[in-house]
Design a protein around this motif. Structure first.
Motif, PDB file in Angstrom:
ATOM      1  N   UNK A   1       0.811  -1.305   0.114  1.00 41.13           N
ATOM      2  CA  UNK A   1       0.104  -0.049   0.061  1.00 41.13           C
ATOM      3  C   UNK A   1       0.805   1.288   0.033  1.00 41.13           C
ATOM      4  N   UNK A   2       1.977   1.078   0.756  1.00 41.42           N
ATOM      5  CA  UNK A   2       3.073   2.335   0.862  1.00 41.42           C
ATOM      6  C   UNK A   2       3.613   2.465  -0.707  1.00 41.42           C
ATOM      7  N   UNK A   3       3.908   1.418  -1.225  1.00 44.03           N
ATOM      8  CA  UNK A   3       4.295   1.632  -2.534  1.00 44.03           C
ATOM      9  C   UNK A   3       3.721   2.221  -3.474  1.00 44.03           C
ATOM     10  N   UNK A   4       2.173   1.778  -3.442  1.00 42.42           N
ATOM     11  CA  UNK A   4       1.130   2.144  -4.467  1.00 42.42           C
ATOM     12  C   UNK A   4       1.056   3.732  -4.395  1.00 42.42           C
ATOM     13  N   UNK A   5       1.319   4.304  -3.039  1.00 45.85           N
ATOM     14  CA  UNK A   5       1.090   5.542  -2.708  1.00 45.85           C
ATOM     15  C   UNK A   5       2.468   6.262  -3.363  1.00 45.85           C
ATOM     16  N   UNK A   6       3.535   5.746  -3.263  1.00 43.84           N
ATOM     17  CA  UNK A   6       4.760   6.157  -3.686  1.00 43.84           C
ATOM     18  C   UNK A   6       4.684   6.297  -5.377  1.00 43.84           C
ATOM     19  N   UNK A   7       4.013   5.162  -5.973  1.00 41.00           N
ATOM     20  CA  UNK A   7       3.887   5.250  -7.279  1.00 41.00           C
ATOM     21  C   UNK A   7       3.050   6.425  -7.817  1.00 41.00           C
ATOM     22  N   UNK A   8       2.000   6.643  -7.002  1.00 37.79           N
ATOM     23  CA  UNK A   8       1.210   7.712  -7.260  1.00 37.79           C
ATOM     24  C   UNK A   8       1.545   9.054  -7.014  1.00 37.79           C
ATOM     25  N   UNK A   9       2.642   9.083  -6.675  1.00 35.95           N
ATOM     26  CA  UNK A   9       3.392  10.484  -6.128  1.00 35.95           C
ATOM     27  C   UNK A   9       2.710  11.017  -5.061  1.00 35.95           C
TER      28      UNK A   9
END
Length: 186
Positions: free
Chosen positions: A2-10
């Protein structure tokens, strides 16, 4: 994930300081703690505190206040030491950034898209009878735990946290593992 998805969404950066989300997180090197430190267990936060034993701690907000006010055990980045507290703090940041609870995000962004039908926080009663008991709790709840989070601190927070509380099946874990082996593709 979930953290990495937020990172990919900037919407989040691995090098963002925790202080950007919680300005009171200061003193004793705390202003240098980043999301990356939380993910790699190198923040300096304590590994574990038995919050459930403290009568003054009533739930998630009290736990978060304790974490924000606590001193670091070591300088961030100088060592790695597993920390429940770091993942509790990370969950709070994820919820702040996304506007949704972490269990809902995990369902929307991970479990549902992957077809993981038997992976969830807080399983309903009809699922619980198929879940192996985890312990006969003689310390906190004084009963057999089956289909509810084993971690006492997570139970105090309502059964959902970034470090504990997810239930799954071998089939669903195989789906997740295969997605990882395939480089994030399913």
């Amino acid at each position: 994930p979930v953290t990495m998805k937020l990172v990919s969404q900037k919407k989040l950066s691995l090098d963002q300081n925790i202080q950007q989300f919680y300005p009171q997180f200061t003193y004793g090197h705390k202003e240098s703690v980043t999301i990356r430190h939380l993910l790699t267990h190198s923040s300096g936060l304590q590994d574990y505190v038995p919050f459930y034993q403290d009568k003054n701690i009533k739930g998630k907000e009290d736990i978060l206040s304790y974490i924000l006010d606590s001193k670091l055990d070591y300088k961030p980045g100088s060592q790695s030491k597993y920390s429940d507290l770091g993942f509790i703090l990370l969950s709070s940041i994820i919820e702040k950034v996304s506007g949704l609870p972490i269990d809902r995000l995990a369902q929307l962004w991970l479990f549902q898209p992957l077809g993981m039908k038997n992976t969830m926080y807080i399983p309903p009663p009809e699922f619980r009878r198929n879940i192996a008991p985890t312990e006969l709790d003689t310390v906190y709840r004084y009963r057999l735990l089956q289909g509810e989070v084993h971690d006492e601190n997570t139970q105090l927070m309502g059964g959902v946290s970034g470090h504990a509380g997810v239930f799954s099946t071998a089939e669903d874990i195989a789906i997740y593992a295969q997605m990882l082996v395939d480089g994030g593709v399913w």
